[in-house]
Design an enzyme around this catalytic site. Structure first.
Site, PDB file in Angstrom:
ATOM      1  N   LYS A 112       0.844  -1.206   0.000  1.00  0.00           N
ATOM      2  CA  LYS A 112       0.000   0.000   0.000  1.00  0.00           C
ATOM      3  C   LYS A 112       0.879   1.256   0.000  1.00  0.00           C
ATOM      4  CE  LYS A 112      -0.266  -0.270   5.026  1.00  0.00           C
ATOM      5  NZ  LYS A 112      -1.093  -0.601   6.186  1.00  0.00           N
TER       6      LYS A 112
ATOM      7  N   ARG B  24     -10.000  -0.335  15.852  1.00  0.00           N
ATOM      8  CA  ARG B  24      -9.976   0.470  14.644  1.00  0.00           C
ATOM      9  C   ARG B  24     -10.942  -0.158  13.639  1.00  0.00           C
ATOM     10  NH1 ARG B  24      -4.351   1.466  11.477  1.00  0.00           N
ATOM     11  NH2 ARG B  24      -4.750  -0.726  10.979  1.00  0.00           N
TER      12      ARG B  24
ATOM     13  N   TYR C  14      13.949  30.485   6.004  1.00  0.00           N
ATOM     14  CA  TYR C  14      12.702  31.078   6.482  1.00  0.00           C
ATOM     15  C   TYR C  14      12.693  31.147   8.005  1.00  0.00           C
ATOM     16  CZ  TYR C  14      10.448  30.468   1.893  1.00  0.00           C
ATOM     17  OH  TYR C  14      10.104  30.537   0.584  1.00  0.00           O
TER      18      TYR C  14
ATOM     19  N   MET D  70      10.162  24.179   0.462  1.00  0.00           N
ATOM     20  CA  MET D  70       9.441  23.246  -0.406  1.00  0.00           C
ATOM     21  C   MET D  70      10.385  22.469  -1.329  1.00  0.00           C
ATOM     22  SD  MET D  70       6.370  23.892  -3.116  1.00  0.00           S
ATOM     23  CE  MET D  70       5.263  24.635  -1.930  1.00  0.00           C
TER      24      MET D  70
HETATM   25  C1  LIG Z   1      -0.191  -1.570   6.813  1.00  0.00           C
HETATM   26  C2  LIG Z   1      -0.672  -2.849   7.351  1.00  0.00           C
HETATM   27  C3  LIG Z   1       0.221  -3.901   7.579  1.00  0.00           C
HETATM   28  C4  LIG Z   1       1.713  -3.764   7.433  1.00  0.00           C
HETATM   29  O1  LIG Z   1       2.218  -3.134   8.575  1.00  0.00           O
HETATM   30  P1  LIG Z   1       3.794  -2.977   8.831  1.00  0.00           P
HETATM   31  O2  LIG Z   1       3.881  -2.428  10.191  1.00  0.00           O
HETATM   32  O3  LIG Z   1       4.279  -1.997   7.800  1.00  0.00           O
HETATM   33  O4  LIG Z   1       4.414  -4.295   8.653  1.00  0.00           O
HETATM   34  C5  LIG Z   1      -0.309  -5.110   7.981  1.00  0.00           C
HETATM   35  N1  LIG Z   1      -1.631  -5.273   8.170  1.00  0.00           N
HETATM   36  C6  LIG Z   1      -2.514  -4.278   7.978  1.00  0.00           C
HETATM   37  C7  LIG Z   1      -3.974  -4.516   8.225  1.00  0.00           C
HETATM   38  C8  LIG Z   1      -2.075  -3.032   7.582  1.00  0.00           C
HETATM   39  O5  LIG Z   1      -2.946  -2.041   7.399  1.00  0.00           O
END
Ligand SMILES: *Cc1c(COP(=O)(O)O)cnc(C)c1O
Length: 339
Positions: free
Chosen positions: A5, A100, A236, A284
């Site tokens: 992701k 969550r 800045y 930036m």
């Molecule tokens: C992002 C994510 C992971 C991976 O987590 P890491 O800490 O980067 O290994 C695993 N499971 C879920 C549900 C996630 O959202």
């Protein structure tokens, strides 16, 4: 399953997935990320970690042969409303304490029953949970989450939709910290993200301490050099003041590239001849680096913001953040080069 992701944590989604051919599956957060993988010709199983949120997304997921996480009753309702379509592999997300996503243990039986009686039954039902504090090696919460999951599994009926041993469901529990720190949290499928990229999920430990090899190096080059007299300020807000006559190198990397704006003065920047330190606020498109006394720094010289020789875990501390945010934050305008 390799978690890719967020543009593979900044490493390039398609380039990374095309490299990790040995993965048994890929996991993404957004359906668009899965579509990009399919369009690039990736045929591995792809798990949507947050599932789908609309009828059109469900149809797309069917068309693309994605596996679905189901964590909310509204997603069960989407599957119930599906007229014709694919028999999905469904991962039921169980909330064992993260609070969550997922069904709480007391809500789980009803979700399972609804999924088992869908008009188009799932090809297989698997279980997933997520650990809240696996990066804390001494914290009892991980064991508590595992115990909650185990009692839920112990109470499950044997069901033909479960494909694990003895009629049990296949399990996925651990992220990187779970995988590396908690052998009991491995289950059948592990879900490493950060560790794949060679970075440690444990505060105070480096990827290399864990036998990992950092994959990303963020590099820039010097576009200007200047002498700043003692007493003058740089950048800045004038937040950095030269305590001596100083040599400053201006690098072509800023928060528009993913260098965090909150990186503190004093953060290290690595040149071929040694370390300079950030001087003043990140702009930036540029940063200023104090290279007083460092030989050989001139326009065109390369410098490393983080990478194998300058751990991103350490740089993150200068920005009061975690390495995840630094590597994910590398922006689209930064050219990726595979080495
Ligand atoms: C992002 C994510 C992971 C991976 O987590 P890491 O800490 O980067 O290994 C695993 N499971 C879920 C549900 C996630 O959202």
């Amino acid at each position: 399953m390799a978690v890719v992701k967020a543009n593979a944590y900044g490493h390039g989604l398609v380039a990374t997935a095309s490299t990790l051919t040995a993965a048994d599956a890929f996991a993404v957060a957004r359906i668009e990320e899965g579509v990009l993988l399919r369009e690039a010709g990736i045929t591995h199983p792809i798990v949507l970690l947050e599932g789908v949120f609309s009828g059109p997304q469900l149809a797309e997921a069917a068309h693309r042969d994605f596996e679905l996480v189901v964590h909310d009753p509204s997603q069960v309702a989407l599957l119930e409303a599906q007229g014709r379509g694919r028999r999905f592999i469904v991962w039921i997300k169980v909330d064992t304490g993260m609070n969550r996503l997922g069904f709480r243990p007391e809500e789980f039986p009803q979700a399972l029953a609804r999924l088992c009686s869908l008009p188009i039954p799932p090809r297989e039902i698997r279980l997933m949970t997520h650990l809240a504090r696996a990066d804390e090696r001494d914290c009892p919460m991980t064991a508590e989450q595992l115990a909650r999951l185990q009692s839920l599994i112990d109470a499950l009926p044997v069901h033909p939709a479960f494909a694990g041993p003895r009629g049990r469901p296949v399990l996925s529990i651990g992220n990187s910290a779970g995988l590396l720190g908690w052998p009991a949290a491995r289950g059948d499928w592990v879900r490493p993200g950060l560790a794949l990229y060679g970075v440690s999920p444990f505060p105070g430990e480096l990827g290399t301490d864990l036998g990992l090899v950092p994959a990303m190096t963020l590099e820039s080059s010097v576009i200007a050099m200047r002498q700043v007299p003692r007493g003058e300020t740089v950048g800045y807000g004038g937040t950095w003041r030269a305590e001596r006559n100083s040599t400053i190198a201006i690098l072509a990397a800023g928060y528009g590239d993913g260098v965090p704006r909150h990186l503190r003065s004093g953060a290290p920047v690595l040149f071929p001849t040694g370390r300079g330190v950030l001087a003043g606020r990140v702009s930036m498109d540029m940063i200023a680096v104090d290279v007083t006394g460092l030989p050989g720094v001139r326009v065109g010289e390369r410098a490393i913001l983080w990478g194998a020789t300058l751990p991103v875990e350490q740089v993150a501390e200068y920005a009061e953040t975690i390495p995840y945010e630094l590597i994910c934050g590398v922006s689209q305008r930064v050219p990726l080069e595979l080495r």
